[in-house]
Design a protein around this motif. Structure first.
Motif, PDB file in Angstrom:
ATOM      1  N   GLY A  61       0.365  -1.357  -0.269  1.00  0.00           N
ATOM      2  CA  GLY A  61      -0.080   0.057  -0.241  1.00  0.00           C
ATOM      3  C   GLY A  61       0.620   1.206  -0.025  1.00  0.00           C
ATOM      4  N   ILE A  62       1.763   0.607   0.150  1.00  0.00           N
ATOM      5  CA  ILE A  62       3.164   2.186   0.203  1.00  0.00           C
ATOM      6  C   ILE A  62       4.159   2.231  -0.939  1.00  0.00           C
ATOM      7  CG2 ILE A  62       2.948   3.258   2.615  1.00  0.00           C
ATOM      8  CD1 ILE A  62       5.332   1.254   2.688  1.00  0.00           C
ATOM      9  N   CYS A  63       4.076   1.115  -1.599  1.00  0.00           N
ATOM     10  CA  CYS A  63       4.972   1.268  -2.569  1.00  0.00           C
ATOM     11  C   CYS A  63       4.852   2.354  -3.794  1.00  0.00           C
ATOM     12  CB  CYS A  63       5.702   0.437  -3.213  1.00  0.00           C
ATOM     13  SG  CYS A  63       4.222  -1.484  -3.703  1.00  0.00           S
ATOM     14  N   ALA A  64       5.506   2.696  -5.059  1.00  0.00           N
ATOM     15  CA  ALA A  64       5.095   3.421  -6.383  1.00  0.00           C
ATOM     16  C   ALA A  64       3.889   2.725  -6.914  1.00  0.00           C
ATOM     17  CB  ALA A  64       6.114   3.314  -7.083  1.00  0.00           C
ATOM     18  N   SER A  65       4.051   0.807  -6.869  1.00  0.00           N
ATOM     19  CA  SER A  65       3.313  -0.035  -7.742  1.00  0.00           C
ATOM     20  C   SER A  65       1.696   0.556  -7.185  1.00  0.00           C
ATOM     21  CB  SER A  65       3.172  -1.376  -7.695  1.00  0.00           C
ATOM     22  OG  SER A  65       4.350  -1.569  -8.590  1.00  0.00           O
ATOM     23  N   CYS A  66       1.957   0.325  -5.785  1.00  0.00           N
ATOM     24  CA  CYS A  66       0.878   0.218  -5.056  1.00  0.00           C
ATOM     25  C   CYS A  66      -0.336   1.776  -5.503  1.00  0.00           C
ATOM     26  CB  CYS A  66       0.622   0.028  -3.964  1.00  0.00           C
ATOM     27  SG  CYS A  66       1.071  -1.834  -3.680  1.00  0.00           S
ATOM     28  N   LYS A  67       0.388   2.563  -5.572  1.00  0.00           N
ATOM     29  CA  LYS A  67      -0.106   3.901  -5.549  1.00  0.00           C
ATOM     30  C   LYS A  67      -0.513   3.904  -6.716  1.00  0.00           C
ATOM     31  CE  LYS A  67       2.462   6.433  -2.099  1.00  0.00           C
ATOM     32  NZ  LYS A  67       3.351   7.299  -1.836  1.00  0.00           N
ATOM     33  N   ARG A  68      -0.268   3.093  -8.000  1.00  0.00           N
ATOM     34  CA  ARG A  68      -0.843   3.632  -8.712  1.00  0.00           C
ATOM     35  C   ARG A  68      -2.231   2.612  -9.134  1.00  0.00           C
ATOM     36  NH1 ARG A  68       4.068   3.683 -12.658  1.00  0.00           N
ATOM     37  NH2 ARG A  68       5.018   2.338 -10.855  1.00  0.00           N
ATOM     38  N   MET A  69      -1.887   1.003  -8.641  1.00  0.00           N
ATOM     39  CA  MET A  69      -2.731   0.792  -8.215  1.00  0.00           C
ATOM     40  C   MET A  69      -4.125   0.931  -7.612  1.00  0.00           C
ATOM     41  SD  MET A  69      -3.336  -2.557  -9.935  1.00  0.00           S
ATOM     42  CE  MET A  69      -4.266  -3.480  -9.335  1.00  0.00           C
ATOM     43  N   THR A  70      -4.142   1.979  -6.565  1.00  0.00           N
ATOM     44  CA  THR A  70      -5.071   2.687  -6.270  1.00  0.00           C
ATOM     45  C   THR A  70      -5.787   3.689  -6.967  1.00  0.00           C
ATOM     46  OG1 THR A  70      -3.222   3.163  -4.247  1.00  0.00           O
ATOM     47  CG2 THR A  70      -5.191   3.871  -4.201  1.00  0.00           C
ATOM     48  N   ALA A  71      -5.247   4.037  -8.329  1.00  0.00           N
ATOM     49  CA  ALA A  71      -5.925   4.722  -8.857  1.00  0.00           C
ATOM     50  C   ALA A  71      -6.586   3.674 -10.237  1.00  0.00           C
ATOM     51  CB  ALA A  71      -5.504   6.648  -9.792  1.00  0.00           C
ATOM     52  N   LEU A  72      -5.505   2.400 -10.418  1.00  0.00           N
ATOM     53  CA  LEU A  72      -5.821   1.411 -11.497  1.00  0.00           C
ATOM     54  C   LEU A  72      -4.943   2.387 -12.433  1.00  0.00           C
ATOM     55  CD1 LEU A  72      -9.586   0.495 -11.009  1.00  0.00           C
ATOM     56  CD2 LEU A  72      -7.471  -0.699  -9.954  1.00  0.00           C
ATOM     57  N   GLN A  73      -3.813   2.602 -12.396  1.00  0.00           N
ATOM     58  CA  GLN A  73      -3.058   3.270 -13.387  1.00  0.00           C
ATOM     59  C   GLN A  73      -1.777   2.848 -13.424  1.00  0.00           C
ATOM     60  OE1 GLN A  73      -3.730   5.779 -15.448  1.00  0.00           O
ATOM     61  NE2 GLN A  73      -6.344   5.652 -14.954  1.00  0.00           N
ATOM     62  N   HIS A  74      -1.916   1.355 -13.413  1.00  0.00           N
ATOM     63  CA  HIS A  74      -0.249   0.749 -12.922  1.00  0.00           C
ATOM     64  C   HIS A  74       0.339   0.224 -14.472  1.00  0.00           C
ATOM     65  CE1 HIS A  74       2.838  -1.770 -12.700  1.00  0.00           C
ATOM     66  NE2 HIS A  74       2.640  -0.928 -11.327  1.00  0.00           N
ATOM     67  N   PRO A  75       0.724   0.853 -15.135  1.00  0.00           N
ATOM     68  CA  PRO A  75       1.042   0.986 -16.807  1.00  0.00           C
ATOM     69  C   PRO A  75       0.934  -0.638 -17.115  1.00  0.00           C
ATOM     70  CG  PRO A  75       3.465   1.706 -15.423  1.00  0.00           C
ATOM     71  CD  PRO A  75       1.819   1.563 -14.524  1.00  0.00           C
ATOM     72  N   ASN A  76       1.744  -2.096 -15.901  1.00  0.00           N
ATOM     73  CA  ASN A  76       1.196  -3.353 -16.069  1.00  0.00           C
ATOM     74  C   ASN A  76       0.308  -3.274 -15.791  1.00  0.00           C
ATOM     75  OD1 ASN A  76       3.833  -2.991 -17.234  1.00  0.00           O
ATOM     76  ND2 ASN A  76       5.305  -3.781 -16.010  1.00  0.00           N
ATOM     77  N   PHE A  77      -0.989  -3.039 -16.080  1.00  0.00           N
ATOM     78  CA  PHE A  77      -2.737  -3.140 -15.736  1.00  0.00           C
ATOM     79  C   PHE A  77      -3.400  -3.179 -16.531  1.00  0.00           C
ATOM     80  CE2 PHE A  77      -6.520  -2.717 -13.792  1.00  0.00           C
ATOM     81  CZ  PHE A  77      -6.614  -3.401 -12.298  1.00  0.00           C
ATOM     82  N   GLN A  78      -4.113  -3.249 -17.077  1.00  0.00           N
ATOM     83  CA  GLN A  78      -5.770  -3.385 -17.820  1.00  0.00           C
ATOM     84  C   GLN A  78      -6.355  -3.908 -17.006  1.00  0.00           C
ATOM     85  OE1 GLN A  78      -5.711  -3.570 -21.715  1.00  0.00           O
ATOM     86  NE2 GLN A  78      -3.414  -3.027 -22.238  1.00  0.00           N
ATOM     87  N   PHE A  79      -7.634  -3.195 -16.795  1.00  0.00           N
ATOM     88  CA  PHE A  79      -8.875  -3.462 -16.608  1.00  0.00           C
ATOM     89  C   PHE A  79      -9.822  -3.577 -18.045  1.00  0.00           C
ATOM     90  CE2 PHE A  79     -12.805  -3.286 -14.664  1.00  0.00           C
ATOM     91  CZ  PHE A  79     -12.893  -4.514 -13.559  1.00  0.00           C
ATOM     92  N   VAL A  80     -10.964  -4.731 -18.415  1.00  0.00           N
ATOM     93  CA  VAL A  80     -11.479  -4.620 -19.837  1.00  0.00           C
ATOM     94  C   VAL A  80     -12.456  -5.106 -19.826  1.00  0.00           C
ATOM     95  CG1 VAL A  80     -11.084  -5.753 -21.768  1.00  0.00           C
ATOM     96  CG2 VAL A  80      -9.001  -5.698 -20.173  1.00  0.00           C
ATOM     97  N   VAL A  81     -13.765  -3.501 -19.927  1.00  0.00           N
ATOM     98  CA  VAL A  81     -14.715  -3.810 -19.289  1.00  0.00           C
ATOM     99  C   VAL A  81     -15.918  -3.963 -20.840  1.00  0.00           C
ATOM    100  CG1 VAL A  81     -14.509  -2.639 -17.744  1.00  0.00           C
ATOM    101  CG2 VAL A  81     -15.023  -1.517 -19.899  1.00  0.00           C
TER     102      VAL A  81
END
Lengths: 376, 371
Positions: A61-81
Motif C-alpha cells: 500500500g505504500i510502494c509506487a506500484s501500490c500507489k498507482r494501483m490505487t488509481a488503477l493506473q499501473h502501466p502493467n495493468f489493464q482492466f477490460v470492460v
C-alpha cells in the motif's frame, strides 16, 4: 488496503494467499459467483498484491506500484470492460480505430469510481459486448516487453459479455499464455462462457456474503448506522451491491408501508389492506415484492425475539417501541407460524403467482394466526 | 521553474514529441508532455506506454523544475506563434503555467509529474554502431512487408538479428518476406535477436537525422538517440517464426527481367484485375514474360508481354499484384531475378547486383490458379 479491501470471501482469500506463498500462480483465474459478491474486488486486490514491489502475500500500500494501483493506473495493468461497438466492428478485420471520445470520457470516469470502490459496477452507455478489439489490444500489449519490469496483469470484468470473436481470440491467448502475464476473468454467469475458456482457467468461487459481513462493511465503509446496515444486509441476499442500493430512503418508506399493512390487517381495516395491494404493490416487480415480504419477515423475527426475551438481537432497533407494543399484544401467538406463512408467500412470488392473491391470502392467514392463539 | 525559449526551436521539439502523444487514451496523464528544465536544457517527454520520446531544447534556464503540460494545447499554442522569444514561468505548487510572448500572456493549467508514468528503466548491453542513414535504409526496405495481424504479434515488427559484424533484418506477413543483411554493423552482443515494433520504426525513420546516431538494446527495450532526441521503445517478446525454413534453396528456374519495365506492366495490367482477388497471371517462356489479368465480374481483361531471360520449362503462375508491386518498388537494381521451382511454391526475388555490404532477398508466395 490489503485483503481487507475485499469483504468476506475467507475461503477464496486463503486459496489466493497460499498460491502466492507457494509461488504457484496459474496464468488465468476465473472468479465466478453471484453478483455483488466481490469478484472484481478480489481480482483487483490479487493484481495489486502481485504488482506490489514488496512482493509479499499482501499489498504493502505504500510502494509506487501500490500507489498507482490505487488509481488503477499501473502501466502493467489493464482492466477490460464491455464497450459500445464501434461502427467498424462489423467488418472483421477493422477493429483498430480508437473508441469515440465520449466513450473514453465515460470509461475514465467509471474507472475512477471503480478505483475508489472496487464493488462499483461499471456502466458505459450502449456497452453490450467485450469486443474483439479489446482482446486484440490485450494480445498486442502482452506481446510487448513490459513497460516497467515485472508482471503484466489483465482483468476481464464480466467475461460473459465477450462476443464470440472476442471469446475465440481470448482462447487463443489462454492457450499459449505469454510468460509473466496473468489473466483474471470475472463472471456472474459462468454458463455463458466457452467451456474451453473455463477449462483453461483456475476457477475460484465467490460465495454469497454473510449478512453480518455486509452489515459490518456498510458501517465501516459508508458510515451507515448499525441498525440500518443490518436491515439492508438482510434484504440484500448476500449481494453487497444490492445492500448499497437498499440504503436509500426507499427502504424505510417500504417498511412503513409494511407496518401499515400489518396494522390494517389486525384492525380489520379491509379497505386499508386492499388499497396498497390493488394500487401500488401490484405494479412492483418481483424483486421489490420480495424485499417487501423480507421486511415483513424481519418484523416477525424481531417480534419473536422480543417475545422470547432476546430483545438485544433485533434488527430494526429504531422500531423497538413499536415492536415491544406488538410483542406485548401478540407475543403469545404462534409467531413462528407467521414467519412460516410469510416465507411461503415469498416462495409463491418466486413461482410467479398472481401478486394481489398472495397478499390477500397472506393478510387473512396472518390475522388468523395472530388472533387465534391470543383468544385461547 | 522558469525558462526562456525561442518559439521555433520549441516548435520543432514539440512537433516531434507530439507524434508520440496518444489520442484518447484511458490514461489521462498520457495526453500531457513532461517538461523538465535542468540548467540550460529543457527536455520534453511524451509517451504512449509503448514508445517514449524525449526531445531536448537548449533554452535559457532560470530555475530548474518539472511539470506536466497538456500536450495538444501547448503544441497548438506554440505553433501559432511567429518567430519570437517566449518566457515560461511555472508555479510548481499550483502548476499554473504562464507563457509571456511579444503578443501577450497565456496561462495553462498543468498536472503534477507524479501522474506521468516513470521512464523505462533502461540498462543497455552496449552500443551498436550504426549510422542514421543505414538505419533509415534498413527500415524503408523491410517495413512494407510487416504484418498487420494482431493475433500474430511477432510478425508486427521487424526482426533484427545482430551478429558480430553484420545485421540481418527480416520482415514478413506470411505471404511475402524480406531478408536484408547489412555488413559492417558492429554490435557488442555476439548474437542477439530482437523484434522492433513497426510503429517504433516508423517514428524512428522520420526521426533519424543525418550524422551520428546511437542505438542500444537493453532488457525488453531499445534506445535510439539522434542529436538531442532519445526514443525508447518496448520490444515484441514473442518467438519469431522460423523464417529460414521457408526460404527455398533449390529454386533453379531463373527469370531475369528489367525492373522498371515489369513494374510498369504489372501496374497497368493490375488495373484490370479482379478487385476481390487482386490476381495477375505470369506466363513464362524462354524469352517472353506475359502478364495477364481478368475481372470476370466486370468483363475486363488485360495482357502485356515483355522481354525476359528464362531458363526453365514453360510455366504459368498467379500472384497478388500488390505483393509484386511492393517487391519491385523496393528493389534498387535495374534488373531483378525471380527464382522459382514450381507454380505453387514460394518464389525468391533478388536484385541482379547487390549493393556493397548488403544482401537483399525477398520472397513471395504465389496464389493457386484455377486450371
Amino acid at each position: 488496503m490489503g485483503w481487507n479491501s475485499v469483504i468476506g470471501q475467507a475461503r477464496a482469500k486463503s486459496i489466493l494467499r497460499r498460491a502466492i506463498e507457494e509461488r504457484r500462480i496459474p496464468h488465468a483465474y476465473l472468479f465466478w459467483g453471484p453478483a455483488g459478491t466481490g469478484k472484481d474486488a478480489l481480482a483487483i486486490e490479487l493484481a495489486r498484491t502481485l504488482l506490489c514491489d514488496a512482493g509479499g502475500t499482501e499489498a504493502c500500500g505504500i510502494c509506487a506500484s501500490c500507489k498507482r494501483m490505487t488509481a488503477l493506473q499501473h502501466p502493467n495493468f489493464q482492466f477490460v470492460v464491455a464497450l459500445p461497438a464501434s461502427r467498424s466492428e462489423s467488418a472483421p478485420d477493422d477493429g483498430k480505430d480508437a473508441p469515440a471520445s465520449d466513450v473514453v470520457e465515460a470509461l475514465r470516469g467509471e474507472m475512477e469510481l471503480k478505483a475508489a470502490d472496487p464493488y462499483c459496477q461499471i456502466t458505459i452507455p450502449k456497452a453490450a459486448f467485450i469486443t474483439v478489439k479489446s482482446i486484440r489490444d490485450i494480445r498486442h500489449e502482452s506481446s510487448l516487453s513490459s513497460f516497467e519490469p515485472g508482471r503484466k496483469i489483465f482483468i476481464i470484468s464480466d467475461a460473459e459479455k465477450m462476443n464470440p470473436p472476442a471469446s475465440n481470440a481470448l482462447l487463443k491467448i489462454l492457450e499459449e499464455p505469454p510468460a509473466d502475464t496473468f489473466f483474471f476473468l470475472t463472471t456472474a454467469r459462468m454458463d455463458q462462457l466457452l467451456p474451453t475458456i473455463i477449462s483453461r482457467c483456475q476457477s475460484i468461487r465467490c460465495e454469497l456474503l454473510q449478512d453480518d459481513e455486509i452489515a459490518a462493511a456498510l458501517t465501516e465503509r459508508k458510515g451507515i448506522p448499525a441498525d440500518r446496515a443490518q436491515v439492508a444486509a438482510r434484504l440484500a441476499n448476500g449481494n453487497y451491491l444490492r445492500a448499497c442500493e437498499l440504503l436509500s430512503d426507499e427502504v424505510t418508506k417500504v417498511r412503513d408501508e409494511v407496518i401499515q399493512f400489518l396494522r390494517d390487517t389486525m384492525t380489520g381495516n379491509i379497505a386499508g389492506v386492499l388499497r396498497p395491494i390493488e394500487e401500488e404493490w401490484k405494479e412492483l416487480d418481483r424483486a421489490a415484492v420480495e424485499d417487501l415480504l423480507s421486511l415483513l419477515l424481519i418484523w416477525f423475527r424481531d417480534a419473536l425475539l422480543i417475545a422470547e426475551q432476546f430483545g438485544d438481537g433485533i434488527i430494526s432497533t429504531d422500531q423497538r417501541n413499536a415492536l415491544e407494543r406488538f410483542a406485548a399484544r401478540y407475543g403469545k401467538a404462534d409467531l413462528s407460524e407467521a414467519l412460516r406463512v410469510t416465507e411461503h408467500s415469498l416462495e409463491l412470488v418466486r413461482r410467479n403467482v398472481y401478486l394481489p392473491l398472495i397478499f390477500i391470502s397472506l393478510s387473512i392467514q396472518i390475522k388468523r394466526i395472530l388472533l387465534h392463539v391470543r383468544n385461547t | 521553474m522558469k525558462f526562456s525559449a525561442h518559439s521555433n526551436e520549441l516548435q520543432k521539439a514539440l512537433s516531434r514529441a507530439a507524434s508520440v502523444l496518444p489520442t484518447r487514451s484511458t490514461h489521462p496523464a498520457l495526453e500531457n508532455l513532461l517538461f523538465e528544465v535542468k540548467g540550460n536544457m529543457l527536455s520534453i517527454t511524451a509517451t504512449d506506454m509503448d514508445i517514449s520520446m524525449t526531445c531536448g531544447v537548449v533554452v535559457t534556464g532560470l530555475t530548474d523544475g518539472a511539470v506536466l503540460i497538456p500536450g495538444k494545447r501547448i503544441f497548438d499554442a506554440v505553433k501559432s506563434l511567429t518567430n519570437q522569444q517566449m518566457m515560461f514561468t511555472i508555479d510548481i505548487e499550483s502548476r499554473k503555467i504562464k507563457m509571456a510572448t511579444e503578443n501577450g500572456e497565456y496561462v495553462l493549467q498543468g498536472e503534477s509529474v507524479d501522474e506521468f508514468p516513470k521512464k523505462p528503466d533502461f540498462k543497455g548491453e552496449g552500443e551498436i554502431e550504426i549510422t542514421a542513414e543505414t538505419l533509415r535504409r534498413i527500415i524503408s526496405k523491410t517495413i512494407f512487408s510487416v504484418s498487420a495481424d494482431e493475433l500474430r504479434p511477432a510478425m508486427m515488427g521487424v526482426l533484427f538479428q545482430f551478429k558480430e559484424s553484420e545485421l540481418c533484418s527480416v520482415a514478413t506477413d506470411g505471404h511475402r518476406l524480406v531478408k536484408m543483411i547489412t555488413k559492417g554493423i558492429k554490435s557488442p552482443m555476439s548474437a542477439k535477436d530482437i523484434i522492433i515494433p513497426a510503429k517504433a520504426l516508423n517514428i524512428l525513420s522520420k526521426l533519424a537525422e543525418d550524422g551520428a546516431a546511437k542505438m542500444e538494446v537493453g532488457a525488453g527495450h531499445i534506445l535510439f538517440q539522434s542529436g538531442l532526441t532519445t526514443l525508447v521503445s518496448r520490444l515484441i517478446e514473442e518467438p519469431y517464426p522460423n523464417y529460414q525454413s521457408v526460404i527455398p534453396s533449390d529454386n533453379t528456374k531463373e527469370l531475369m527481367v528489367s525492373k522498371d519495365q515489369m513494374l510498369a506492366s504489372v501496374r497497368r495490367v493490375a488495373l484490370f484485375s479482379s478487385v476481390t482477388t487482386h490476381q495477375i497471371r505470369m506466363s513464362l517462356t524462354t524469352s517472353e514474360l506475359t502478364i495477364t489479368a481478368e475481372d470476370v465480374d466486370f468483363g475486363s481483361e488485360a495482357k502485356e508481354t515483355i522481354a525476359c531471360e528464362y531458363n526453365g520449362d514453360e510455366m504459368e503462375m498467379g500472384f497478388n499484384f500488390g505483393y509484386i508491386v511492393d517487391i519491385l518498388t523496393h528493389m534498387e537494381s535495374d534488373e531483378v531475378i525471380f527464382k522459382f521451382s514450381s507454380s505453387t511454391r514460394a518464389g525468391v526475388v533478388v536484385p541482379r547486383t547487390q549493393r556493397e555490404n548488403e544482401n537483399v532477398l525477398m520472397l513471395v508466395m504465389p496464389v493457386r490458379l484455377n486450371p
